[in-house]
Design an enzyme around this catalytic site. Structure first.
Site, mmCIF file in Angstrom:
data_model
loop_
_atom_site.group_PDB
_atom_site.id
_atom_site.type_symbol
_atom_site.label_atom_id
_atom_site.label_comp_id
_atom_site.label_asym_id
_atom_site.label_seq_id
_atom_site.Cartn_x
_atom_site.Cartn_y
_atom_site.Cartn_z
ATOM 1 N N SER A 8 -0.055 -4.170 36.707
ATOM 2 C CA SER A 8 -0.305 -4.926 35.471
ATOM 3 C C SER A 8 -0.636 -6.385 35.778
ATOM 4 C CB SER A 8 0.931 -4.866 34.575
ATOM 5 O OG SER A 8 2.011 -5.497 35.236
ATOM 6 N N CYS B 296 -6.798 2.390 34.631
ATOM 7 C CA CYS B 296 -7.250 0.995 34.493
ATOM 8 C C CYS B 296 -8.710 0.959 34.091
ATOM 9 C CB CYS B 296 -7.038 0.232 35.785
ATOM 10 S SG CYS B 296 -8.126 0.780 37.083
HETATM 11 P P1 NAD Z 1 3.389 -2.543 36.974
HETATM 12 O O1 NAD Z 1 2.776 -3.887 37.133
HETATM 13 O O2 NAD Z 1 4.497 -2.384 36.014
HETATM 14 O O3 NAD Z 1 3.933 -2.013 38.384
HETATM 15 C C1 NAD Z 1 3.154 -2.105 39.546
HETATM 16 C C2 NAD Z 1 4.078 -2.282 40.745
HETATM 17 O O4 NAD Z 1 4.790 -3.507 40.603
HETATM 18 C C3 NAD Z 1 5.103 -1.171 40.886
HETATM 19 O O5 NAD Z 1 5.194 -0.805 42.239
HETATM 20 C C4 NAD Z 1 6.388 -1.817 40.378
HETATM 21 O O6 NAD Z 1 7.531 -1.352 41.040
HETATM 22 C C5 NAD Z 1 6.192 -3.286 40.689
HETATM 23 N N1 NAD Z 1 6.865 -4.154 39.706
HETATM 24 C C6 NAD Z 1 7.156 -3.875 38.408
HETATM 25 N N2 NAD Z 1 7.738 -4.941 37.813
HETATM 26 C C7 NAD Z 1 7.810 -5.913 38.740
HETATM 27 C C8 NAD Z 1 8.288 -7.253 38.734
HETATM 28 N N3 NAD Z 1 8.813 -7.786 37.631
HETATM 29 N N4 NAD Z 1 8.186 -7.968 39.866
HETATM 30 C C9 NAD Z 1 7.641 -7.448 40.985
HETATM 31 N N5 NAD Z 1 7.179 -6.172 41.048
HETATM 32 C C10 NAD Z 1 7.253 -5.418 39.950
HETATM 33 O O7 NAD Z 1 2.151 -1.554 36.631
HETATM 34 P P2 NAD Z 1 2.217 -0.036 36.211
HETATM 35 O O8 NAD Z 1 2.740 0.056 34.820
HETATM 36 O O9 NAD Z 1 2.848 0.766 37.279
HETATM 37 O O10 NAD Z 1 0.657 0.331 36.229
HETATM 38 C C11 NAD Z 1 -0.202 0.147 35.126
HETATM 39 C C12 NAD Z 1 -0.976 -1.150 35.220
HETATM 40 O O11 NAD Z 1 -1.736 -1.168 36.432
HETATM 41 C C13 NAD Z 1 -1.983 -1.311 34.111
HETATM 42 O O12 NAD Z 1 -1.979 -2.653 33.691
HETATM 43 C C14 NAD Z 1 -3.319 -0.965 34.767
HETATM 44 O O13 NAD Z 1 -4.448 -1.545 34.158
HETATM 45 C C15 NAD Z 1 -3.084 -1.531 36.133
HETATM 46 N N6 NAD Z 1 -3.968 -0.924 37.115
HETATM 47 C C16 NAD Z 1 -4.994 -1.697 37.602
HETATM 48 C C17 NAD Z 1 -5.903 -1.156 38.513
HETATM 49 C C18 NAD Z 1 -7.034 -1.985 39.036
HETATM 50 O O14 NAD Z 1 -7.613 -1.602 40.047
HETATM 51 N N7 NAD Z 1 -7.389 -3.096 38.416
HETATM 52 C C19 NAD Z 1 -5.750 0.174 38.945
HETATM 53 C C20 NAD Z 1 -4.676 0.918 38.436
HETATM 54 C C21 NAD Z 1 -3.796 0.356 37.518
#
Ligand code: NAD
Length: 509
Positions: A238, A293
């Site tokens: 995210s 995404c």
């Molecule tokens: P997320 O940001 O919640 O989690 C991603 C990773 O970050 C996980 O491994 C999680 O454990 C870690 N994380 C979560 N909270 C954290 C914090 N407070 N501090 C540090 N690390 C933390 O994302 P998600 O819900 O797993 O995935 C969905 C998101 O990913 C959507 O926003 C989507 O658009 C994005 N995404 C982007 C792409 C791209 O290439 N641009 C590809 C796939 C997904």
């Protein structure tokens, strides 16, 4: 399932291991999270939040392994990737089944998730040509210059829940084939697919310490972003977390690439092929329950195509919502109860703010999966740029339809959105498509292609709020990200050679 029987199931569920120094080990942590099948709410495994000592051990193992791995011959590294691609292919059913069970997406889509990652492994097999340097003869008298691309050290990868095979495979194969060692921290919501990939990597011949896998949340991520022995961090997730990771890891002197959130617009021109466009719009919005995404989330109808709204709704009604492993399912559940409640809340916001709810998926019930996190295809029309359903990444099966008069209006709308991950245009006019590709400020552009995720000879990119850092996670950009260039300038003297005297200028003579 009653709470008591759920607890029994949780206790019986297997534990997800850590991969440290070539061995799968049980964590000693006291902090565990249930991995839940999103279609049934059954606990299928328990994932540990690795202790500080375990994180330290993984990084130390990667640091030690780098000393020898960095000089492993190109051919050896390429052959391991060749073996890995064969193993991923061979284990496709097992990978896809695990992925569908822990993530919720349909079995064919789970195969697609693995396949798009497999393409990166296939590309990594060409490392011999990808990592080539450059050579220029006679840059001055008797002087040659060449550049080499050397590995950089211990790299870390942090991945999201929505592509549990593809995104880990975007990262570790390219990192290690370039001669680096790697610590992967997959999403704690669906870590089991990564563990299978780790098993296959070891079987393919990846030596101990070259690939480590740890689990956890913010504490683990922050440890990877700040550890002095980690030189680069690749993040996908995210925007909120990606911005934090980018800032923290950059402040600690690391190379960082942060691929983040999205709001993808599909622009439909009056000359578009109607049937093709409708199929594309509906598939790209509701596939994977909108948890991509690159999912289409905003449909921009230009001019007369505003009359297509009933056709879009009719097409969306034909989709089958069901558990991912059920035959015929077009979309499965959302990843978690929280995710479902969040999406339901945003739909509520859309209604409250005056968007017209053309199709309401909130009350959907799936026979045999009554506890699943299902939301059916939902469509709003009359969406305005100020509405929360437009300003927020919904990450669920919700389409927002907006109508504009001209192509110029559509381009202005897309470019004014803070995100720039993916977009598409549907048209039969080359001139219109060319104007769109030239003026649109978005990383991935599809022309009559609804989900334009690039194949790995190119790189995944992103503009504005969808990406931080200048290099993408696979393709040629990944080779640049995971290597550093050294230039060597040489002059050789034979016995008869003369230096021509002392040169006190900067010029090479
Ligand atoms: P997320 O940001 O919640 O989690 C991603 C990773 O970050 C996980 O491994 C999680 O454990 C870690 N994380 C979560 N909270 C954290 C914090 N407070 N501090 C540090 N690390 C933390 O994302 P998600 O819900 O797993 O995935 C969905 C998101 O990913 C959507 O926003 C989507 O658009 C994005 N995404 C982007 C792409 C791209 O290439 N641009 C590809 C796939 C997904």
């Amino acid at each position: 399932m009653s709470t008591a029987s759920a607890n029994v199931a949780a206790a019986a569920a297997s534990t997800v291991k850590l991969l440290i120094d070539g061995r799968f080990v049980e964590s000693t942590t006291a902090e565990w999270l249930d991995v839940v099948n999103p279609a049934t709410q059954e606990t299928i495994a328990r994932v540990p939040f690795a202790t500080d000592a375990e994180l330290e051990a993984a990084i130390a193992s990667a640091k030690k392994a780098f000393k020898t791995w960095r000089n492993t011959p190109l051919g050896t590294r390429a052959r391991i990737m060749l073996k890995l691609q064969a193993l991923v292919r061979e284990h496709m059913p097992r990978l896809a089944r695990t992925l569908s069970t822990e993530q919720g997406k349909t079995y064919p889509d789970a195969e697609g998730d693995v396949f798009r990652g497999l393409e990166v492994v296939e590309h990594a097999c060409s490392i011999g040509t990808l990592q080539l340097g450059e050579f220029a003869e006679n840059v001055a008298n008797g002087v040659d210059t060449y550049s080499i691309r050397q590995p950089i050290g211990v790299c870390a990868g942090i991945t999201p829940f929505n592509f549990p095979a593809m995104i880990p495979l975007w990262m570790f194969p390219m990192a290690i084939v370039c001669g680096n060692t790697f610590v992967l921290k997959p999403s704690e919501q669906d870590p089991m697919t990564s563990m299978l990939l780790g098993e296959l990597a070891l079987e393919a011949g990846v030596p101990p310490g070259v690939l480590n896998i740890v689990h956890g949340g913010k504490r683990a991520v922050d440890a990877l972003c700040t550890h002095p022995d980690i030189v680069a961090v690749s993040f996908v997730g995210s925007t909120a977390v990606g911005t934090h990771v980018y800032q923290l890891a950059s402040q600690h002197g690391k190379r960082v690439q942060s691929m983040m959130g999205a709001k993808n617009h599909a622009v439909v021109m009056p000359d578009a092929n109607k049937e093709q466009s409708l199929n594309s719009l509906v598939g790209a919005t509701f596939g994977a329950a909108g948890q991509r995404c690159m999912a289409t989330s905003v449909v921009v109808l230009v001019g007369e195509t505003k009359r297509w709204i009933p056709d879009i709704v009719a097409k969306a009604r034909t989709l089958q919502v069901n558990a991912g492993l059920e035959k015929g399912a077009d979309l499965g559940p959302l990843i978690s109860r929280n995710a479902k409640n969040r999406v339901l809340g945003l739909i509520e916001d859309g209604v409250r703010e005056g968007a017209k709810l053309e199709l309401d998926g909130r009350e959907i019930q799936i026979k045999g999966y009554e506890k699943g996190n299902f939301v059916g295809p939902t469509i709003f029309s009359g969406v305005k740029p100020s509405m929360k359903i437009y300003t927020t990444e919904i990450f669920g099966p919700v389409m927002s339809i907006m109508c504009v008069d001209t192509l110029a209006d559509a381009i202005e709308l897309v470019n004014a959105n803070p995100f720039g991950n993916g977009t598409g245009i549907f048209t039969q006019s080359g001139a219109v498509a060319r104007k769109f590709q030239n003026e649109i400020d978005v990383g991935q552009v599809g022309i009559n292609v609804p989900i334009p995720v690039p194949v790995p000879v190119f790189s995944f990119t992103g503009s504005r709020g969808s990406k931080l850092g200048d290099l993408g996670p696979y393709g040629k950009q990944a080779v640049q990200f995971y290597t550093q260039t050294k230039t060597i300038t040489t002059r050789w003297f034979d016995d008869a050679g003369t230096t021509g005297g002392v040169n006190t200028t900067i010029s090479l003579k």
